[in-house]
Design a protein around this motif. Structure first.
Motif, PDB file in Angstrom:
ATOM      1  N   UNK A 435     -65.782  -6.669 -50.004  1.00 34.92           N
ATOM      2  CA  UNK A 435     -65.862  -5.298 -49.477  1.00 34.92           C
ATOM      3  C   UNK A 435     -66.609  -4.394 -50.457  1.00 34.92           C
ATOM      4  N   UNK A 436     -66.261  -4.521 -51.736  1.00 36.45           N
ATOM      5  CA  UNK A 436     -66.874  -3.650 -52.741  1.00 36.45           C
ATOM      6  C   UNK A 436     -68.386  -3.900 -52.801  1.00 36.45           C
ATOM      7  N   UNK A 437     -68.757  -5.182 -52.762  1.00 40.18           N
ATOM      8  CA  UNK A 437     -70.190  -5.519 -52.845  1.00 40.18           C
ATOM      9  C   UNK A 437     -70.946  -4.965 -51.641  1.00 40.18           C
ATOM     10  N   UNK A 438     -70.352  -5.062 -50.447  1.00 39.17           N
ATOM     11  CA  UNK A 438     -71.019  -4.530 -49.253  1.00 39.17           C
ATOM     12  C   UNK A 438     -71.155  -3.021 -49.346  1.00 39.17           C
ATOM     13  N   UNK A 439     -70.090  -2.369 -49.799  1.00 39.25           N
ATOM     14  CA  UNK A 439     -70.129  -0.911 -49.965  1.00 39.25           C
ATOM     15  C   UNK A 439     -71.226  -0.514 -50.941  1.00 39.25           C
ATOM     16  N   UNK A 440     -71.269  -1.233 -52.052  1.00 36.68           N
ATOM     17  CA  UNK A 440     -72.262  -0.901 -53.085  1.00 36.68           C
ATOM     18  C   UNK A 440     -73.673  -1.053 -52.530  1.00 36.68           C
ATOM     19  N   UNK A 441     -73.890  -2.108 -51.773  1.00 35.40           N
ATOM     20  CA  UNK A 441     -75.231  -2.349 -51.220  1.00 35.40           C
ATOM     21  C   UNK A 441     -75.657  -1.234 -50.264  1.00 35.40           C
ATOM     22  N   UNK A 442     -74.670  -0.514 -49.704  1.00 37.15           N
ATOM     23  CA  UNK A 442     -75.004   0.597 -48.794  1.00 37.15           C
ATOM     24  C   UNK A 442     -74.850   1.938 -49.513  1.00 37.15           C
ATOM     25  N   UNK A 443     -74.718   1.897 -50.828  1.00 35.80           N
ATOM     26  CA  UNK A 443     -74.619   3.119 -51.648  1.00 35.80           C
ATOM     27  C   UNK A 443     -73.297   3.857 -51.485  1.00 35.80           C
TER      28      UNK A 443
END
Ligand SMILES: C[S@@+](CC[C@H](N)C(=O)[O-])C[C@H]1O[C@@H](n2cnc3c(N)ncnc32)[C@H](O)[C@@H]1O
Length: 463
Positions: A435-443
């Motif tokens: 979840x964190x990685x996906x969030x980060x990828x979308x800023x």
């Protein structure tokens, strides 16, 4: 026991089943204490009227129950012959299809009025017109798994579990208008959906996992379709399936503790009329819970065009005043297009991210991020998936302590839903890191996790 086998056991240490039994006993003692302190008897499996008690959702009861169930499953897997375990698992589809039959043939609805003495399958047959011989066999298979009770040979009664298969509408109403039979009966709708779309799609799960290339999901292979389940639901011939699924999602909200949503962010700290957007909200039943507790906020429930009439029906039945005052707005919106609500205080999604593969989740998250203001928050209500490694837990007092390695509590439900997401959407439940990685990828910057069962809140802020 002979002396030699007794001494062999001593050398080998305690029997592997004993620690699991002690763990189960610890859970039972917790339940006994909580129930007796509230003066509430423990519900009987045979009682169809006790499927919910005032202690449903109580944290100590939930944890003790999960502990008992997890340790008991391990106890069975340890005690049972391995061949019996795999053979039983291999025929698991008959449980799904038998549940589907019971719903389709209105068995629990018919037995609702029969009381503990139940009805002979010939009597059930006279009401639903189903062949009594086949029905007896299916109901017996369910009764063998504690769904229904076979009171005397061929006579079945509802029990605590089967009573959950009864719909809200009366049998006469169901028979007069089968298309609306699931209204208000979300849990039954969910079971019927599982026994229909999920079961059919699952026949292609292995084929898909072996070679996923070129296919959207097992659903597409099994049903010979190229569109997503959501597009498929839009077709006129699938309108019953779509409304049934929407009901199923309503039912899911009804049985989760409202604290899941209420504790996710500091809603009361938001300004009057701050905007909260429920993206892919279905009819908006999470919004409904929030609107009861935080009436100072303005809510927008977004979903696909086709869902809007169901949403309007839901709000006019539950809280028409919210619509007339404009407190709640219902909006047709496709979350793969730019988000029309700019700089909302909170955007949230429940059970959305798990419906989509990473590349499409990224599109959804980016669309929200592009609309967000500097203080916007994004809350994802989803399962945080554990892995299946056992961890050591210690329970009990010094006299009766047990130390045992068991699976994470609730993991079987989490992995079942992960299979469901793979099966229908080529999507997945995710670990916190994912979840964190996906969030980060979308800023989106990860702020915190509010862990809860069955759903956690994963909170991000606009980075
Ligand atoms: C699993 S349901 C969750 C509904 C709701 N959030 C809840 O928890 O009750 C997924 C929802 O996503 C909606 N949906 C699917 N594709 C969508 C899209 N492209 N844009 C907006 N909503 C969509 C469906 O109509 C459905 O209501």
């Amino acid at each position: 026991m002979t002396l030699s086998t007794a001494s062999l056991q001593c050398q080998q240490g305690p029997h592997p089943l004993r620690a699991l039994v002690e763990t189960i006993l610890f859970g039972i003692e917790t339940l006994e204490a909580v129930h007796s302190s509230h003066g509430i008897p423990y519900p009987s499996l045979d009682d169809p009227n006790q499927s919910m008690t005032a202690l449903d959702g109580d944290e100590a009861v939930e944890n003790a129950t999960q502990l008992i169930v997890t340790a008991a499953a391990q106890l069975i897997a340890t005690a049972r012959k391995p061949i019996d375990t795999v053979q039983n698992y291999a025929l698991g589809m008959y449980l799904t299809t038998s549940l589907g039959f019971a719903v389709e043939a209105n068995v629990a609805d018919i037995l609702k009025g029969a009381g503990p003495q139940g009805l002979h399958t010939k009597e059930i047959s006279a009401i639903n017109g189903v062949d009594a011989v086949g029905m007896t066999r299916v109901l017996r298979h369910l009764a063998a798994h504690h769904v229904f009770k076979e009171v005397t040979p061929n006579v079945f009664a509802n029990n605590q579990v089967s009573s959950l298969l009864a719909k809200v509408k009366s049998l006469e109403e169901i028979q007069a208008d089968p298309s609306s039979q699931f209204e208000g009966a979300g849990r039954v709708a969910w079971i019927a959906h599982a026994a229909d779309v999920s079961l059919k799609s699952s026949t292609a799960l292995s084929t898909f996992v072996i070679d996923p290339k070129g296919n959207n999901a097992p659903f597409n292979i099994a049903m010979n379709e190229t569109c997503t389940v959501w597009e498929w639901f839009k077709r006129p011939e699938n309108s019953m399936r779509r409304t049934r699924f929407t009901e199923a999602m309503n039912g899911a909200a009804a049985h989760y503790p409202p604290e899941l949503y209420i504790n996710a962010v500091d809603w009361s700290g938001l300004e009057n009329n701050d905007v909260v957007v429920d993206i892919g909200g279905g009819v908006g039943n999470v919004t409904w819970i929030l609107a009861q507790s935080f009436p100072h906020l303005h809510y927008i429930v977004q979903d696909m065009e086709k869902v809007i009439p169901e949403s309007k029906k839901f709000w006019s039945a539950t809280s028409p005043e919210h619509i007339s005052t404009g407190r709640i707005q219902i909006q047709a919106y496709d979350f793969f297009t730019p988000q029309p609500v700019k700089a909302a205080a909170v955007y949230f999604m429940r059970y959305i991210v798990h419906d989509w593969p990473d590349a499409l989740v990224l599109k959804i998250l980016k669309n929200i991020r592009d609309a967000a203001g500097p203080s916007s928050k994004l809350v994802l209500f989803d399962i945080v998936l554990p892995n299946a490694c056992r961890t050591k837990i210690s329970t009990g007092s010094t006299q009766k302590s047990a130390s045992v390695e068991i699976l994470p509590l609730g993991i079987q439900w989490a992995t079942s839903l992960d299979m469901q997401m793979l099966n229908l959407f080529n999507a997945q439940e995710r670990t916190l890191e994912e979840f964190i990685a996906l969030g980060r990828a979308a800023n989106w910057e990860f702020e915190n996790l509010k862990p809860a069962k069955p759903l956690s809140a994963i909170v991000f802020s606009a980075a």
